[in-house]
Enzyme design. Sequence first.
Site, PDB file in Angstrom:
ATOM      1  N   ARG A 146      25.497   5.659  24.306  1.00 40.76           N
ATOM      2  CA  ARG A 146      24.610   6.417  25.192  1.00 40.76           C
ATOM      3  C   ARG A 146      24.284   5.659  26.471  1.00 40.76           C
ATOM      4  O   ARG A 146      23.573   6.169  27.346  1.00 40.76           O
ATOM      5  CB  ARG A 146      23.305   6.749  24.458  1.00 40.76           C
ATOM      6  CG  ARG A 146      23.495   7.558  23.193  1.00 40.76           C
ATOM      7  CD  ARG A 146      22.217   7.605  22.368  1.00 40.76           C
ATOM      8  NE  ARG A 146      21.187   8.423  22.991  1.00 40.76           N
ATOM      9  CZ  ARG A 146      20.841   9.628  22.552  1.00 40.76           C
ATOM     10  NH1 ARG A 146      21.446  10.158  21.508  1.00 40.76           N
ATOM     11  NH2 ARG A 146      19.890  10.310  23.152  1.00 40.76           N
ATOM     12  N   TYR A 181      24.588   6.967  30.220  1.00 44.17           N
ATOM     13  CA  TYR A 181      23.502   7.815  30.715  1.00 44.17           C
ATOM     14  C   TYR A 181      22.191   7.036  30.809  1.00 44.17           C
ATOM     15  O   TYR A 181      21.548   7.012  31.865  1.00 44.17           O
ATOM     16  CB  TYR A 181      23.336   9.011  29.779  1.00 44.17           C
ATOM     17  CG  TYR A 181      22.317  10.030  30.223  1.00 44.17           C
ATOM     18  CD1 TYR A 181      22.566  10.846  31.321  1.00 44.17           C
ATOM     19  CD2 TYR A 181      21.122  10.206  29.530  1.00 44.17           C
ATOM     20  CE1 TYR A 181      21.634  11.803  31.729  1.00 44.17           C
ATOM     21  CE2 TYR A 181      20.188  11.160  29.924  1.00 44.17           C
ATOM     22  CZ  TYR A 181      20.453  11.956  31.023  1.00 44.17           C
ATOM     23  OH  TYR A 181      19.536  12.900  31.420  1.00 44.17           O
ATOM     24  N   SER A 199      19.284  24.616  21.816  1.00 44.11           N
ATOM     25  CA  SER A 199      20.439  25.511  21.975  1.00 44.11           C
ATOM     26  C   SER A 199      21.293  25.507  20.711  1.00 44.11           C
ATOM     27  O   SER A 199      21.774  26.558  20.271  1.00 44.11           O
ATOM     28  CB  SER A 199      21.262  25.117  23.203  1.00 44.11           C
ATOM     29  OG  SER A 199      21.615  23.753  23.170  1.00 44.11           O
ATOM     30  N   ARG A 245       9.690  10.842  20.185  1.00 46.06           N
ATOM     31  CA  ARG A 245       9.714  11.084  21.628  1.00 46.06           C
ATOM     32  C   ARG A 245       8.544  11.983  22.005  1.00 46.06           C
ATOM     33  O   ARG A 245       8.446  13.118  21.559  1.00 46.06           O
ATOM     34  CB  ARG A 245      11.045  11.734  22.010  1.00 46.06           C
ATOM     35  CG  ARG A 245      11.271  11.984  23.479  1.00 46.06           C
ATOM     36  CD  ARG A 245      11.230  10.726  24.311  1.00 46.06           C
ATOM     37  NE  ARG A 245      12.093   9.660  23.893  1.00 46.06           N
ATOM     38  CZ  ARG A 245      13.402   9.599  24.088  1.00 46.06           C
ATOM     39  NH1 ARG A 245      14.034  10.587  24.660  1.00 46.06           N
ATOM     40  NH2 ARG A 245      14.086   8.540  23.708  1.00 46.06           N
TER      41      ARG A 245
END
Length: 346
Positions: free
Chosen positions: A152, A155, A199, A287
């Site tokens: 990751r 990003y 989604s 988070r």
Amino acid sequence: MLQRTRNAKGKTVLVAGGAGFVGSHLCDALLARGDRVICVDSYLTGSEDNVRPLLNHPGFRLIEMDICDLEAIDVPVSQVYNLACAASPPQYQADPVHTMMTCVAGTGNLLAIAEQNDASFLQASTSEVYGDPVEHPQREDYRGNVNCIGPRACYDEGKRAAEALCFDMLRAGRVDARVARIFNTYGPRMQRNDGRIISNLLVQAISGEPLTIYGTGEQTRSFCFVSDLVAGLMALMDVDPNPEGPVNLGNPGEFTINELAAMVLDMVPTTSRIVHRPLPQDDPQRRRPDISKARELLGWQPQIPLSEGLKHTAGWFIATLGEPAADLSSTKARGRAAPSEVHAGV
């Protein structure tokens, strides 16, 4: 310190990544308040469908181009928003080198345009700069727990580097740069195959497929509806004086993935059942944003609860799911193509 006349309507605004999920909603809002918009997008993850209703608007202009290749704009601009980067793990990991270069070289190009035009600049950063946090909730002064060489990192570290560029340009007095750290955002126009949890679950439920939960499902996320986020981005761009530091934008409501899946199953008539898969490497366990700074400096906080926003999003997916899904593997090759001007209304 750089000063600007804030909140003046009728500006020309450059929105990089303006055909994407969040970017297209931002274009809508800017045009609605009377600004002119130049949308730049490579369509790597954005879609012309998202801005098709705007193509005949006299204040809208669409340029197909990668920000890594963007060197100048042929009309003066007053504000530059940088939302141009793949934002979900399957998308940004599909070409990690390009993701890193978008964050660094692309952001550098847009900062240069802002400097040339004496324009204000807003960088769309991410809660991923906090990594898998050991501090909870996450405040802007938390420096994060990021694996700088993991899958990751293209990003996470790319966005951290982009932030560094912005604040170096601000300290040097060259660009009035602002940084928004965006937490999980959802709403209409999300890509059905983007790999994001909302989604994923909605599409799976609507299609009657098993709902995929990674790990135990007890990891938490905070979900902000897209209209709330856009209001926060515009407030951060327009606030005076410059906050001179990053600002968290997100909804502090915290839900486990299991709770989210239960809401989806309760909302969408489906025969789907839940299946569990291994947790991806470096996936954050918790988070949630501390938005005290946004409340104090911007007078901003989210207005749409998850139950309401999820209903709107589910309705949009149900209405559009009959269309063929875009195949992530078929996204455009990373060539050095000349810009394509789709509409020139600005």
